[in-house]
Write an enzyme that holds these catalytic residues in place. Sequence first.
Site, PDB file in Angstrom:
ATOM      1  N   PHE A 106      22.839 -28.540  59.492  1.00  0.00           N
ATOM      2  CA  PHE A 106      22.242 -29.765  58.969  1.00  0.00           C
ATOM      3  C   PHE A 106      23.398 -30.645  58.515  1.00  0.00           C
ATOM      4  O   PHE A 106      24.320 -30.170  57.834  1.00  0.00           O
ATOM      5  CB  PHE A 106      21.309 -29.446  57.793  1.00  0.00           C
ATOM      6  N   ASP A 120      23.317 -21.260  53.403  1.00  0.00           N
ATOM      7  CA  ASP A 120      22.343 -22.302  53.075  1.00  0.00           C
ATOM      8  C   ASP A 120      20.957 -21.766  53.452  1.00  0.00           C
ATOM      9  O   ASP A 120      20.680 -21.503  54.634  1.00  0.00           O
ATOM     10  CB  ASP A 120      22.682 -23.574  53.860  1.00  0.00           C
ATOM     11  N   TYR A 141      12.026 -27.662  47.842  1.00  0.00           N
ATOM     12  CA  TYR A 141      10.870 -28.516  48.168  1.00  0.00           C
ATOM     13  C   TYR A 141      10.251 -28.199  49.522  1.00  0.00           C
ATOM     14  O   TYR A 141       9.321 -28.877  49.927  1.00  0.00           O
ATOM     15  CB  TYR A 141      11.225 -30.004  48.073  1.00  0.00           C
ATOM     16  N   LYS A 142      10.763 -27.184  50.200  1.00  0.00           N
ATOM     17  CA  LYS A 142      10.170 -26.790  51.484  1.00  0.00           C
ATOM     18  C   LYS A 142       9.214 -25.628  51.219  1.00  0.00           C
ATOM     19  O   LYS A 142       8.121 -25.823  50.699  1.00  0.00           O
ATOM     20  CB  LYS A 142      11.269 -26.450  52.471  1.00  0.00           C
ATOM     21  N   ARG A 159       8.887 -30.773  65.624  1.00  0.00           N
ATOM     22  CA  ARG A 159       9.008 -29.611  64.743  1.00  0.00           C
ATOM     23  C   ARG A 159       7.658 -29.296  64.111  1.00  0.00           C
ATOM     24  O   ARG A 159       6.995 -30.193  63.571  1.00  0.00           O
ATOM     25  CB  ARG A 159       9.980 -29.905  63.589  1.00  0.00           C
TER      26      ARG A 159
END
Lengths: 413, 413
Positions: A141, A210, A235-236, A384
Site C-alpha cells: 500500500f 502491516d 477501521y477495517k 474489490r
Amino acid sequence: MSEPKLRAKELDAADGLAAQRAEFVLDEGDGGSGGEAVYLDGNSLGALPVAVPGRVEDVVRRQWGELRIRSWTEEGWWTAPERIGDRIAPLVGAAAGQIVVGDSTSVNVFKAVVGAVRLARSADGAAGPARDEIVVDATTFPTDGYIAESAARMTGCTLRPVPPSEIPDALGDRTAAVLLNHVDYRTGRLHDLPALTAAVHAAGAYVVWDLCHSAGALPVGLDEHGVDLAVGCTYKYLNGGPGAPAYLYVRAELQDRFDSPLPGWNSHAEPFGMRPEYAPAPGALRGRVGTPDILSMLALEAALDVWDGVTVEAVRAKSLALTDFFLECVEAYVPEGRVACLTPRPHGERGSQIALRCPDAGDVMKRLIERGVVGDFRHPDVLRFGFTPLYVGFADTERAARVLAEVLAETGV
Amino acid sequence: MSEPKLRAKELDAADGLAAQRAEFVLDEGDGGSGGEAVYLDGNSLGALPVAVPGRVEDVVRRQWGELRIRSWTEEGWWTAPERIGDRIAPLVGAAAGQIVVGDSTSVNVFKAVVGAVRLARSADGAAGPARDEIVVDATTFPTDGYIAESAARMTGCTLRPVPPSEIPDALGDRTAAVLLNHVDYRTGRLHDLPALTAAVHAAGAYVVWDLCHSAGALPVGLDEHGVDLAVGCTYKYLNGGPGAPAYLYVRAELQDRFDSPLPGWNSHAEPFGMRPEYAPAPGALRGRVGTPDILSMLALEAALDVWDGVTVEAVRAKSLALTDFFLECVEAYVPEGRVACLTPRPHGERGSQIALRCPDAGDVMKRLIERGVVGDFRHPDVLRFGFTPLYVGFADTERAARVLAEVLAETGV
C-alpha cells in the site's frame, strides 16, 4: 431456487457466527432492486457496531460535558491507548502489554520502521555489519512505501522495493529492516508471515508487519512467530470507525531497546513530571506520542465488544467459506473470461477479500453500488469485495455474485 | 455586597460576550458549596459546546452507520482536514489554504521542526552556512523539547535549549530552526511573536510557533508577522474535545519547499492513484499524513461554530479584563505573601491564564476542586487558572478568588 441460492440457504443455516450480524447496524430494504444492500466494503470501512453510538454519546455528554478533565483519571482516558491495545492483542495473537493504540497507520509505520533500523544497529554493535538498507514489499500500500522512504532518508539507509516472492533472496548483511504487508490491499494475497519473519531474522534484520488487511479477519500469531514490530489500522475488520486510531505492537523483549523517533510526552516515564529530559516509559507505552484522541479511541473500544465470545479461528473459517462460495457463484453466473481473479485460490495465500480484474471495473462498481452491492474500485481495473464474517452471510454473497453477473452482462466490453 | 462582588456584577452586565456562555454545556448547581462549578481549566480541556453532541450523533449514526464509505465523498470526510483548517485560520490570523488539521500536536511539531530545518538548508544552498542547530525555548512544554531533540538527531543537528529572553542573542549562522511557545504553559507568559520571528529571520533561520496556549485566546497574526510554520492543539481554547486533532500551518510561500518527514498517502498529489512514487500535493495538504480521524475531527468542526460572530480581539479584551479582575480579587482577598503570581502583569506579556505559586499548591487545588473551583496543579508548586472568555464571567472569577482565599486561610503553611 437455483443451486447457488439453495447452497447459500444451507450455509447460512449452519453458520455459527450468524448471530453476530445483530451486533451491527446494517441496511434493511434500502438497497435498490432486491432488498438489503450487501456491504462488501468492510475491508475499507467496517460497519457500525450497535454498541458504539450510545458509548460515544456517553463520552461526549457525560465524560466530556460534565466531568471534563476529571475523566482523564476517573473514566480512564489517560490509560486508553494501552487498555485498548490489550483488547486488540488476542485478535492478533499477542500477549498483553505489547500494543498501544493511537496515531494513524502511517505515523505508526514511521515509528516502527525507524525503530526497527535502530534495533538492528544496536543489536549488531560497532563490530557488526553496516546495515543501511530497508527492504519493502514492492507491491505495498503506497503510504508504507512513502513512509519507509522517509525513514530510510532519516536513518541513512536506502530503500529497496522487492517483490514479495523475491524477498528471502534479497536479504543480507546490509538489511536493517523489512516492512511487509500481511495481506496485499489490492489482490488480497496473504503473505507467509512465519516463513518471511524467520528469513528476516536469519539475516539478522528486524521485521515490521502491516496488519491492516488481516487483523480481525484471520489469525496473525505475532507472539508465536516472533514478529518484532507490527502496525495496523482499526477501521477495517475491527470496525473502529472512519479514521479510527491505529496501533503499534513492539515485542516484549524488544521494548527496552525500542527507540521511537516520536518521543512525545505521553511516552515519558513520568509524563506529569514535566521534565526537560526525555526518559522513555517501560513497556508498550513507549510507543505513545501525544495526547490520545479520546472520542475516536473510545468509539473503537466499544466496537471491540463485538469480539466477546468470538474466536479469530471461527472468523477465518467463515471467511474462507465465504470467499470460496463467492468464487463458486461467480463461476456459476459470470461467463468465463469476463473477469480474472487476482486473489490466490489456495487458502494459505488468501486474505478475506476477492479482487476481480475487468477492464471496465470503474463503471461496473458504480452500477453494482446503484443496485445495492457495495464493494470498491481500485485503479485502474480492480473490483474489490471484502468479506467480513461477523456480518456478511452466504445469501449476501450469492446475491453479490448474481448482481455482478447481471451488471457484467449489460455492460460488456 | 462586597466591593469585588459589585464590580463583578457591573462587569458581567457590560460584557459583550456574555451571551456566548449559552453555547456551552456548563454546570448548574452541582459545584459543592456555593452553586455552580467555576470551570477555570479550559486551558487544559475546553468545555463542551452544545452543538457538538448532535453533530457527533449524526456522524456516527447516519454518516458512518448508514452511508458508510459514501461519506468520504458525500459528507466531505476526505476534505475535512483542510476545510477545518480554514475554519481555524481566521482565529490565528491566517488566510485560507495554509492550515491542515490532523495528528497530535507532538506529531505536528515533528513535521514542522524537520520541515523548518530542511527549509533553512534548501534556502541557503550548498554555498551557505552549515546550519546544524535547532534552538528551543528552554522552558517549553516538555513534548516540544523531546520531539525537537528527535528532529535534531534525525537531521544531523544539535538541540540548544535557550531561555526565551536570551533567544535573540543565541541565533546565528548555525541556526537552522527555532521552536517557540507563544504562551508558556506553566507561567502564562506571552512571548513577543513579532519581534522573535523577525530575529529568527534576521539570522536566516526558520521559526516554528506552538500556539497551544494562545490560539482562541488572543490574536496571533501568523500572516501579518511572517511566521514560517506553526502548530497548535484544538482542545483548549478551541474546545474541540479531549485529544482532538491538532493542526499545522505552513506559510503559503513556503509550501512548495515544505518537505515533510511524514509523507503519507493523504499528502500525495494523487492519493487514489496508488502510485509507488511519492509526489507531494500542492498547498497545505502537504502537511497531511494518514487517514483523518473523522469522529474527532467533525466534533471539532461543530465546536468551531461558537466563533460565528465573535472576534478574537473581543475575546482578548475580555481575557485581559478577566485576568486583571482575578488578580484584583486575589489581592483583595488573599493575605499578602501567601501566593506569588508567576504570570506577568503587563498585558503585552500575559496569556489567558494566571499561575500562582504556593508551596502547598497540590493540596490547595484539591480543596478548590472539592468546592467547585476547577483549575489545575502543575508540579511542584503551581496553581493554574485558565480564563476562557467565551464561557467564564466576572462573577465566576470573583468566586474563584474568594474560594481560593478561604482554602488558603484553612490550610496555611
